[in-house]
Scaffold this motif. Structure first.
Motif, PDB file in Angstrom:
ATOM      1  N   THR A  18       0.842  -1.195   0.000  1.00 59.86           N
ATOM      2  CA  THR A  18       0.000   0.000   0.000  1.00 59.86           C
ATOM      3  C   THR A  18       0.885   1.256   0.000  1.00 59.86           C
ATOM      4  N   GLU A  19       1.917   1.233   0.790  1.00 60.33           N
ATOM      5  CA  GLU A  19       2.841   2.368   0.855  1.00 60.33           C
ATOM      6  C   GLU A  19       3.545   2.557  -0.485  1.00 60.33           C
ATOM      7  N   ALA A  20       3.943   1.471  -1.118  1.00 61.58           N
ATOM      8  CA  ALA A  20       4.612   1.544  -2.415  1.00 61.58           C
ATOM      9  C   ALA A  20       3.653   2.087  -3.471  1.00 61.58           C
ATOM     10  N   ALA A  21       2.396   1.639  -3.418  1.00 61.74           N
ATOM     11  CA  ALA A  21       1.394   2.126  -4.374  1.00 61.74           C
ATOM     12  C   ALA A  21       1.142   3.611  -4.148  1.00 61.74           C
ATOM     13  N   ALA A  22       1.073   4.009  -2.892  1.00 58.17           N
ATOM     14  CA  ALA A  22       0.849   5.420  -2.573  1.00 58.17           C
ATOM     15  C   ALA A  22       2.037   6.257  -3.054  1.00 58.17           C
ATOM     16  N   MET A  23       3.250   5.754  -2.877  1.00 61.12           N
ATOM     17  CA  MET A  23       4.436   6.472  -3.329  1.00 61.12           C
ATOM     18  C   MET A  23       4.434   6.587  -4.853  1.00 61.12           C
ATOM     19  N   ALA A  24       4.020   5.523  -5.533  1.00 62.30           N
ATOM     20  CA  ALA A  24       3.975   5.539  -6.997  1.00 62.30           C
ATOM     21  C   ALA A  24       2.962   6.572  -7.476  1.00 62.30           C
ATOM     22  N   VAL A  25       1.810   6.628  -6.820  1.00 61.86           N
ATOM     23  CA  VAL A  25       0.782   7.614  -7.181  1.00 61.86           C
ATOM     24  C   VAL A  25       1.309   9.015  -6.914  1.00 61.86           C
TER      25      VAL A  25
END
Length: 103
Positions: free
Chosen positions: A6-13
Motif C-alpha cells: 500500500t505504501e509503495a502504491a501510494a508512493m507511486a501515485v
C-alpha cells in the motif's frame, strides 16, 4: 493488508502526481513564453506598420511642399513677366512721347 505494498502504491501515485505537476508547470511556462513571443511579434509588426505610415506621411508632405514651392515659383515667374511686360509697355509709351515731342 500488506502495508508495504500500500505504501509503495501510494508512493507511486504521489510520484506520478509530482511528475504530472512538473509537466503542467513546464507547459504553463512554455505557454507563457509563446504568448510573450507572440505579443512581441505583434508589437514589432505594429511598430513596423507605424513607421511605414510615418514614412509615407513624410513623403507625402515633402511632395506637397515641393509642389507648393514649384507652384509659387511659377506664380512668381508669371507675375514677374507681367510686371516686366507692363514696364516695357510703359517705356515704349514714354519713348514714343519723347519721339513725338522731338519731332
Amino acid at each position: 493488508v500488506d502495508f508495504a505494498a500500500t505504501e509503495a502504491a501510494a508512493m507511486a501515485v504521489e510520484q506520478r502526481l509530482m511528475a504530472a505537476e512538473e509537466a503542467l508547470v513546464r507547459a504553463v511556462i512554455e505557454a507563457r513564453a509563446r504568448s510573450e513571443e507572440e505579443a512581441a511579434r505583434v508589437h514589432a509588426e505594429a511598430e513596423r506598420e507605424r513607421r511605414m505610415r510615418e514614412r509615407h506621411r513624410e513623403r507625402m508632405e515633402t511632395n506637397a511642399m515641393a509642389m507648393a514651392e514649384s507652384l509659387q515659383r511659377a506664380v512668381d515667374d508669371f507675375w514677374g513677366l507681367e510686371l516686366h511686360a507692363k514696364r516695357m509697355k510703359e517705356e515704349a509709351v514714354r519713348a514714343r512721347r519723347r519721339a513725338e515731342l522731338a519731332a
